[in-house]
Design a protein around this motif. Structure first.
Motif, mmCIF file in Angstrom:
data_model
loop_
_atom_site.group_PDB
_atom_site.id
_atom_site.type_symbol
_atom_site.label_atom_id
_atom_site.label_comp_id
_atom_site.label_asym_id
_atom_site.label_seq_id
_atom_site.Cartn_x
_atom_site.Cartn_y
_atom_site.Cartn_z
ATOM 1 N N CYS A 453 0.827 -1.211 0.000
ATOM 2 C CA CYS A 453 0.000 0.000 0.000
ATOM 3 C C CYS A 453 0.860 1.259 0.000
ATOM 4 C CB CYS A 453 -0.933 -0.012 1.211
ATOM 5 S SG CYS A 453 -2.265 -1.223 1.099
ATOM 6 N N GLY A 454 2.015 1.194 0.690
ATOM 7 C CA GLY A 454 2.920 2.334 0.668
ATOM 8 C C GLY A 454 3.429 2.608 -0.723
ATOM 9 N N SER A 455 3.755 1.532 -1.464
ATOM 10 C CA SER A 455 4.209 1.690 -2.847
ATOM 11 C C SER A 455 3.075 2.137 -3.761
ATOM 12 C CB SER A 455 4.784 0.361 -3.355
ATOM 13 O OG SER A 455 5.891 -0.042 -2.584
ATOM 14 N N LYS A 456 1.890 1.638 -3.456
ATOM 15 C CA LYS A 456 0.739 1.905 -4.316
ATOM 16 C C LYS A 456 0.210 3.327 -4.148
ATOM 17 C CE LYS A 456 -3.894 -0.036 -5.206
ATOM 18 N NZ LYS A 456 -4.820 -1.132 -4.833
ATOM 19 N N TYR A 457 0.073 3.792 -2.890
ATOM 20 C CA TYR A 457 -0.557 5.079 -2.621
ATOM 21 C C TYR A 457 0.424 6.209 -2.328
ATOM 22 C CZ TYR A 457 -4.858 2.347 -2.164
ATOM 23 O OH TYR A 457 -5.918 1.522 -2.394
ATOM 24 N N GLY A 458 1.696 5.886 -2.056
ATOM 25 C CA GLY A 458 2.699 6.916 -1.830
ATOM 26 C C GLY A 458 2.409 7.792 -0.624
ATOM 27 N N LYS A 459 2.452 9.111 -0.829
ATOM 28 C CA LYS A 459 2.277 10.053 0.290
ATOM 29 C C LYS A 459 0.885 9.955 0.896
ATOM 30 C CE LYS A 459 0.890 14.038 -2.546
ATOM 31 N NZ LYS A 459 0.761 13.292 -3.818
ATOM 32 N N ASP A 460 -0.104 9.507 0.117
ATOM 33 C CA ASP A 460 -1.447 9.345 0.674
ATOM 34 C C ASP A 460 -1.469 8.275 1.755
ATOM 35 O OD1 ASP A 460 -2.491 11.283 -1.011
ATOM 36 O OD2 ASP A 460 -2.945 9.836 -2.594
ATOM 37 N N TRP A 461 -0.635 7.253 1.583
ATOM 38 C CA TRP A 461 -0.568 6.196 2.587
ATOM 39 C C TRP A 461 0.036 6.724 3.887
ATOM 40 C CZ3 TRP A 461 -2.820 1.877 3.668
ATOM 41 C CH2 TRP A 461 -2.264 1.006 4.610
ATOM 42 N N ARG A 463 -0.316 9.694 5.037
ATOM 43 C CA ARG A 463 -1.393 10.439 5.684
ATOM 44 C C ARG A 463 -2.343 9.485 6.416
ATOM 45 N NH1 ARG A 463 -4.231 12.556 1.048
ATOM 46 N NH2 ARG A 463 -5.694 13.422 2.568
ATOM 47 N N TYR A 464 -2.598 8.361 5.796
ATOM 48 C CA TYR A 464 -3.501 7.370 6.398
ATOM 49 C C TYR A 464 -2.905 6.774 7.672
ATOM 50 C CZ TYR A 464 -6.016 2.960 6.956
ATOM 51 O OH TYR A 464 -6.724 1.902 7.470
ATOM 52 N N THR A 465 -1.614 6.401 7.626
ATOM 53 C CA THR A 465 -0.984 5.806 8.811
ATOM 54 C C THR A 465 -0.832 6.825 9.940
ATOM 55 O OG1 THR A 465 1.225 6.219 7.880
ATOM 56 C CG2 THR A 465 0.245 4.056 7.479
ATOM 57 N N ALA A 466 -0.742 8.094 9.597
ATOM 58 C CA ALA A 466 -0.708 9.124 10.637
ATOM 59 C C ALA A 466 -2.067 9.239 11.324
ATOM 60 C CB ALA A 466 -0.301 10.464 10.029
ATOM 61 N N ALA A 467 -3.141 9.042 10.541
ATOM 62 C CA ALA A 467 -4.494 9.123 11.095
ATOM 63 C C ALA A 467 -4.847 7.873 11.897
ATOM 64 C CB ALA A 467 -5.508 9.327 9.970
ATOM 65 N N VAL A 468 -4.347 6.707 11.462
ATOM 66 C CA VAL A 468 -4.590 5.439 12.164
ATOM 67 C C VAL A 468 -3.225 4.827 12.463
ATOM 68 C CG1 VAL A 468 -5.816 3.233 12.123
ATOM 69 C CG2 VAL A 468 -6.702 5.163 10.795
ATOM 70 N N PRO A 469 -2.620 5.153 13.596
ATOM 71 C CA PRO A 469 -1.225 4.788 13.833
ATOM 72 C C PRO A 469 -0.969 3.332 14.204
ATOM 73 C CG PRO A 469 -2.090 6.022 15.696
ATOM 74 C CD PRO A 469 -3.149 6.051 14.638
ATOM 75 N N TYR A 470 -2.018 2.578 14.615
ATOM 76 C CA TYR A 470 -1.793 1.220 15.099
ATOM 77 C C TYR A 470 -2.205 0.187 14.063
ATOM 78 C CZ TYR A 470 -1.038 3.577 19.510
ATOM 79 O OH TYR A 470 -0.562 4.408 20.461
ATOM 80 N N ARG A 471 -1.488 -0.943 14.060
ATOM 81 C CA ARG A 471 -1.764 -2.001 13.083
ATOM 82 C C ARG A 471 -2.795 -2.999 13.578
ATOM 83 N NH1 ARG A 471 4.167 -1.710 12.131
ATOM 84 N NH2 ARG A 471 4.482 -1.049 9.967
ATOM 85 N N LEU A 472 -2.524 -3.642 14.726
ATOM 86 C CA LEU A 472 -3.386 -4.719 15.228
ATOM 87 C C LEU A 472 -4.050 -4.399 16.558
ATOM 88 C CD1 LEU A 472 -1.397 -8.017 14.468
ATOM 89 C CD2 LEU A 472 -3.654 -7.403 13.607
#
Length: 477
Positions: A453-461, A463-472
């Motif tokens: 997803c990081g490769s696919k969405y780039g900087k948008d990804w 932004r997403y991980t900053a909004a939802v910082p946890y994985r599991l």
């Protein structure tokens, strides 16, 4: 192995596309598996190719010869009490009976898959079956699938119960009684279909633009060359082998183990009932949502190779059913509190797993025009480009369970997996292999999915991980 039955979905997204007005194309590396192989990946591939079949054999042999002890075989070998040749000589070989059973089983599932169009969607409210479209491939192809897995599961189990109660053509313990000979049959099919898929990818691929070649034989063999190998219009290797015959067989295998427990001890323990019920719910959920499965990583990103072919034929039916097998050799009758705790954990895990995916599907279907927990969902706009130069726009949801963690469906999955294991008590490690394996698998899938997803969405990804910082686990991982 593949297949999990924890089929993974990409972060919650809705999608539309527009044609790009320039000739720029994005590398296909953001889709599917790698183009190039590093040393660590190659070492991992070689390890799995060599040792995964041995791991399956070791677990099954430990139950058959050592009452499910994982340490006693090693102690026997280390102390010289036995040699490898002694263990091998005590292992049942491939039999004509097992070959016939397995051939008829696979053929029957092929017939149900190819020649009986789905009718369940016509009378089951809410069920999506019949012809459905999959996700767009890297080459811009949208494949169509005949979704009839629930129907195949129902027909198979109706015939199973009809035989057990009325016709008595074969014993309901037939699977357990031929468990190791059937293992050899499953291995033959797994290696055969994986080898055929590789040859097909080189010489007559379904879609050449969706093939990937690294130049490394072992990596291509394991991870696959073709994205969606097919024979004819409807026989899709991925959909068939991920769902049938392994997952349809899962509940039959557990029923056969329960029948063997009844035969040996005169009763079916509450732990065996719990394993059958909780895993049965999971299998039924898979087939009820088979159309949803078309949007998962297995279909959307993975190529078809040994990882999926052998994994679905051998790893899934033999290692995902270890709890039922263990309970044949060690019939555990749980106290009421323990049984209720296991049931509640399993049901809660399933609820989280299902509701998390339901929120994502609702968001996807409505392109965000819905309500999650009574509120309009929040999301991040993003975009990506396919190999044919088409630009797509997506929305990554940051509300509901998807605001708690980026893979909270996996958290529910792990809770259910733990429940299966806890049903077996605490005397042996073997039934706990499943939760150990699933934890490793899903953690790896988190990282793998996010790399893609990081490769696919780039900087948008980002932004997403900053909004939802946890994985599991919210606040933890």
């Amino acid at each position: 192995m593949a297949t999990h039955l924890s089929k993974e979905k990409k972060p919650a997204e809705g999608r539309k596309h527009q044609n790009m007005q320039n000739d720029t194309k994005v590398s296909q590396g953001q889709w599917g598996r790698a183009w190039e192989v590093d040393c660590f990946s190659l070492a991992s591939i070689l390890f799995l190719l060599m040792f995964a079949p041995l791991i399956v054999y070791y677990f099954i042999m430990s139950c058959a010869q050592y009452q499910c002890s994982l340490t006693d075989p090693l102690l026997d070998l280390l102390t010289g009490n036995k040699h490898l040749s002694d263990i091998w000589k005590s292992t049942p070989t491939l039999t004509y009976r097992a070959a016939v059973i397995y051939s008829l089983w696979v053929t029957f599932q092929v017939v149900l898959y190819l020649f009986i169009p789905d009718f369940c969607h016509k009378f089951l409210p809410g069920y999506v079956g019949g012809v459905q479209e999959g996700a767009i491939t890297p080459a811009g192809v949208v494949n169509k699938y005949e979704i009839n897995g629930l129907q195949a599961w129902i027909i198979t189990h109706v015939l199973w119960f009809a035989n057990a109660s009325c016709f008595h053509f074969f014993s309901p313990t037939i699977i357990f009684d031929n468990w190791i000979p059937l293992l050899w049959c499953a291995n033959i099919l797994g290696y055969a279909v994986s080898t055929f898929a590789m040859i097909k990818g080189y010489f007559f691929p379904t879609n050449a633009k969706d093939c990937k070649f690294t130049g490394n034989f072992f990596y291509d063999y394991m991870m696959g060359i073709e994205f969606n190998p097919r024979i004819g219009k409807w026989f899709d290797f991925k959909l068939f082998f991920n769902g049938r015959p392994g997952i349809v067989a899962w509940t039959l295998i557990n029923l056969s183990f329960a029948a063997k427990q009844q035969e040996l001890y005169g009763q079916v323990t509450n732990s065996m009932i719990l394993v059958n019920v909780l895993q049965g719910i999971y299998v039924l959920d898979f087939f009820w949502n088979e159309a949803w499965y078309l949007k998962t990583i297995d279909i959307c990103h993975d190529h078809f190779g040994w990882y999926l072919g052998w994994g679905d034929c051998v790893w899934l039916p033999y290692l995902y059913t270890l709890q039922g097998l263990y309970l044949v050799y060690h019939p555990v009758q749980l106290c009421t509190a323990h049984a209720i705790g296991v049931l509640m954990l399993g049901l809660l895990g399933y609820y989280i797993f299902r509701m998390t995916n339901h929120q994502k599907d609702l968001f996807r279907r409505t392109s965000g025009n819905c309500r999650i927990w009574g509120k309009k969902p929040q999301y991040i706009e993003c975009s990506y480009t396919s190999v044919d130069g088409t630009k797509y726009h997506s929305k990554l949801m940051t509300s509901g369970f998807w605001g708690w963690a980026r893979h909270f469906n996996y958290t529910g999955d792990l809770m259910g997996s733990l429940a299966y294991c806890l049903a077996c008590g605490f005397e042996h490690l073997l039934p706990y292999f499943y939760i150990i394996y699933m934890t490793i698998l899903l953690t790896h899938r988190c990282l793998r999915d996010e790399h893609r997803c990081g490769s696919k969405y780039g900087k948008d990804w980002k932004r997403y991980t900053a909004a939802v910082p946890y994985r599991l686990l919210p606040g933890v991982f």
